[in-house]
Design a protein around this motif. Structure first.
Motif, PDB file in Angstrom:
ATOM      1  N   UNK A  23     -14.229  -1.797  -6.028  1.00 50.87           N
ATOM      2  CA  UNK A  23     -13.105  -2.671  -6.370  1.00 50.87           C
ATOM      3  C   UNK A  23     -12.081  -1.928  -7.232  1.00 50.87           C
ATOM      4  N   UNK A  24     -12.570  -1.113  -8.165  1.00 60.14           N
ATOM      5  CA  UNK A  24     -11.667  -0.360  -9.033  1.00 60.14           C
ATOM      6  C   UNK A  24     -10.862   0.653  -8.233  1.00 60.14           C
ATOM      7  N   UNK A  25     -11.529   1.345  -7.314  1.00 54.73           N
ATOM      8  CA  UNK A  25     -10.826   2.318  -6.478  1.00 54.73           C
ATOM      9  C   UNK A  25      -9.795   1.631  -5.589  1.00 54.73           C
ATOM     10  N   UNK A  26     -10.136   0.448  -5.096  1.00 51.26           N
ATOM     11  CA  UNK A  26      -9.190  -0.299  -4.262  1.00 51.26           C
ATOM     12  C   UNK A  26      -7.954  -0.682  -5.067  1.00 51.26           C
ATOM     13  N   UNK A  27      -8.168  -1.143  -6.300  1.00 56.05           N
ATOM     14  CA  UNK A  27      -7.043  -1.514  -7.159  1.00 56.05           C
ATOM     15  C   UNK A  27      -6.173  -0.304  -7.460  1.00 56.05           C
ATOM     16  N   UNK A  28      -6.809   0.835  -7.713  1.00 56.15           N
ATOM     17  CA  UNK A  28      -6.049   2.046  -8.002  1.00 56.15           C
ATOM     18  C   UNK A  28      -5.182   2.446  -6.813  1.00 56.15           C
ATOM     19  N   UNK A  29      -5.768   2.427  -5.625  1.00 56.46           N
ATOM     20  CA  UNK A  29      -5.015   2.834  -4.433  1.00 56.46           C
ATOM     21  C   UNK A  29      -3.865   1.863  -4.149  1.00 56.46           C
ATOM     22  N   UNK A  30      -4.118   0.578  -4.295  1.00 59.00           N
ATOM     23  CA  UNK A  30      -3.056  -0.398  -4.067  1.00 59.00           C
ATOM     24  C   UNK A  30      -1.925  -0.228  -5.067  1.00 59.00           C
ATOM     25  N   UNK A  31      -2.273  -0.036  -6.333  1.00 61.39           N
ATOM     26  CA  UNK A  31      -1.253   0.082  -7.364  1.00 61.39           C
ATOM     27  C   UNK A  31      -0.430   1.350  -7.187  1.00 61.39           C
ATOM     28  N   UNK A  32      -1.083   2.457  -6.894  1.00 56.31           N
ATOM     29  CA  UNK A  32      -0.343   3.696  -6.664  1.00 56.31           C
ATOM     30  C   UNK A  32       0.579   3.558  -5.455  1.00 56.31           C
ATOM     31  N   UNK A  33       0.098   2.900  -4.410  1.00 53.24           N
ATOM     32  CA  UNK A  33       0.935   2.688  -3.224  1.00 53.24           C
ATOM     33  C   UNK A  33       2.133   1.801  -3.550  1.00 53.24           C
ATOM     34  N   UNK A  34       1.907   0.746  -4.326  1.00 51.88           N
ATOM     35  CA  UNK A  34       2.993  -0.164  -4.698  1.00 51.88           C
ATOM     36  C   UNK A  34       4.063   0.555  -5.513  1.00 51.88           C
ATOM     37  N   UNK A  35       3.653   1.469  -6.384  1.00 50.35           N
ATOM     38  CA  UNK A  35       4.618   2.238  -7.169  1.00 50.35           C
ATOM     39  C   UNK A  35       5.466   3.116  -6.254  1.00 50.35           C
ATOM     40  N   UNK A  36       4.827   3.764  -5.291  1.00 52.44           N
ATOM     41  CA  UNK A  36       5.594   4.592  -4.344  1.00 52.44           C
ATOM     42  C   UNK A  36       6.569   3.737  -3.552  1.00 52.44           C
ATOM     43  N   UNK A  37       6.119   2.578  -3.104  1.00 48.77           N
ATOM     44  CA  UNK A  37       7.006   1.678  -2.360  1.00 48.77           C
ATOM     45  C   UNK A  37       8.195   1.245  -3.214  1.00 48.77           C
ATOM     46  N   UNK A  38       7.950   1.021  -4.488  1.00 51.12           N
ATOM     47  CA  UNK A  38       9.018   0.616  -5.399  1.00 51.12           C
ATOM     48  C   UNK A  38      10.070   1.706  -5.507  1.00 51.12           C
ATOM     49  N   UNK A  45      11.131  -5.734  -1.100  1.00 50.98           N
ATOM     50  CA  UNK A  45      10.615  -6.206  -2.392  1.00 50.98           C
ATOM     51  C   UNK A  45       9.434  -7.176  -2.246  1.00 50.98           C
ATOM     52  N   UNK A  46       9.392  -7.918  -1.157  1.00 43.18           N
ATOM     53  CA  UNK A  46       8.269  -8.836  -0.955  1.00 43.18           C
ATOM     54  C   UNK A  46       6.993  -8.075  -0.609  1.00 43.18           C
ATOM     55  N   UNK A  47       7.130  -7.004   0.163  1.00 47.27           N
ATOM     56  CA  UNK A  47       5.972  -6.175   0.491  1.00 47.27           C
ATOM     57  C   UNK A  47       5.425  -5.498  -0.767  1.00 47.27           C
ATOM     58  N   UNK A  48       6.330  -4.998  -1.592  1.00 45.78           N
ATOM     59  CA  UNK A  48       5.908  -4.376  -2.862  1.00 45.78           C
ATOM     60  C   UNK A  48       5.159  -5.393  -3.708  1.00 45.78           C
ATOM     61  N   UNK A  49       5.715  -6.593  -3.784  1.00 45.73           N
ATOM     62  CA  UNK A  49       5.119  -7.637  -4.629  1.00 45.73           C
ATOM     63  C   UNK A  49       3.719  -8.006  -4.138  1.00 45.73           C
ATOM     64  N   UNK A  50       3.555  -8.081  -2.849  1.00 42.39           N
ATOM     65  CA  UNK A  50       2.253  -8.445  -2.290  1.00 42.39           C
ATOM     66  C   UNK A  50       1.198  -7.400  -2.621  1.00 42.39           C
ATOM     67  N   UNK A  51       1.536  -6.136  -2.432  1.00 45.09           N
ATOM     68  CA  UNK A  51       0.571  -5.062  -2.699  1.00 45.09           C
ATOM     69  C   UNK A  51       0.257  -4.974  -4.191  1.00 45.09           C
ATOM     70  N   UNK A  52       1.291  -5.030  -5.019  1.00 43.08           N
ATOM     71  CA  UNK A  52       1.081  -4.940  -6.471  1.00 43.08           C
ATOM     72  C   UNK A  52       0.291  -6.133  -6.994  1.00 43.08           C
ATOM     73  N   UNK A  53       0.561  -7.315  -6.471  1.00 40.26           N
ATOM     74  CA  UNK A  53      -0.156  -8.514  -6.911  1.00 40.26           C
ATOM     75  C   UNK A  53      -1.628  -8.457  -6.528  1.00 40.26           C
ATOM     76  N   UNK A  54      -1.911  -7.921  -5.353  1.00 39.42           N
ATOM     77  CA  UNK A  54      -3.305  -7.783  -4.933  1.00 39.42           C
ATOM     78  C   UNK A  54      -4.052  -6.857  -5.892  1.00 39.42           C
TER      79      UNK A  54
END
Length: 228
Positions: A12-27, A33-42
């Motif tokens: 779960x921690x690794x999943x959160x890390x990967x999602x957050x890093x991906x959301x930052x790149x998308x930003x 902006x809705x796609x970024x929000x969905x990934x970051x919120x997850x």
């Protein structure tokens, strides 16, 4: 012996890390902006649950962080201009400083915050309003939401701070560049550690409209260096 058929397991921690890093790149590439929000919120939901499993309360921690560093900077005389030049904000800061035992030498690890259940529910209701809207339409198919409520920068900063409560220095180039970008955005580049001031100056010197592009380029540059 080939391991082509091996199953990869993700925590779960690794999943959160990967999602957050991906959301930052998308930003930083100014994706939808809705796609970024969905990934970051997850990612943020996972991080909140992981913190709760360790006895931490994210809603209380957000309130603590939002107050602690401002009051400590006030005590140190190092408030950024966007706060020090705002009379209403300074009035609030002075009132908080009078009420709280935070000094110029205080460390956030030495301070605790508590929040009641109603306040915690209010925090999450506001924080999850957009992500819940984007998650389903079974009962509210005609609902609408204002794009003005989509504040991805604040969401990313909160998620990064929460993740750092679990693991330090584990968000790679994305976490580093988001932190540096925030420092420049808030006029705090001069206070950066010496090793990061050159990047801070590069971000400060570029036009604001091009800053996020530079951030993404820096992330790619650092990722390539890490891969060598």
């Amino acid at each position: 012996m080939s391991n082509a058929g091996a199953t990869v397991h993700i925590t779960k921690l690794a999943a959160a890390q990967r999602q957050l890093r991906a959301a930052i790149r998308l930003y930083f590439i100014d994706e939808d902006e809705l796609a970024i929000h969905t990934v970051a919120s997850a990612a943020y939901r996972l991080i909140n649950d992981l913190k709760a499993a360790r006895g931490m309360t994210e809603a209380a921690d957000v309130h603590l962080v939002s107050i602690f560093y401002v009051v400590r900077s006030f005590r140190r005389g190092t408030l950024p201009k966007h706060i020090s030049e705002n009379s209403e904000m300074m009035k609030w800061v002075a009132e908080m400083a009078e009420k709280l035992p935070i000094t110029a030498e205080s460390k956030i690890e030495d301070v605790t915050a508590h929040i009641d259940d109603d306040a915690a529910r209010t925090f999450w209701r506001k924080r999850n309003e957009t992500s819940n809207f984007l998650k389903h339409a079974d009962r509210d198919s005609q609902d609408q939401i204002s794009l003005e409520k989509v504040d991805n920068f604040t969401l990313l900063m909160q998620a990064m701070a929460a993740y750092t409560d679990l693991v330090k220095n584990d968000l790679g180039p994305e976490g580093l560049i988001l932190w540096l970008y925030s420092s420049v955005l808030h006029g705090e580049s001069e206070a950066l550690p010496e090793e990061f001031r050159s990047i801070g100056r590069r971000l400060l010197e570029v036009h604001e409209s091009d800053r996020r592009d530079l951030c993404f380029a820096l992330i790619q540059e650092l990722r390539a260096r890490d891969a060598e």
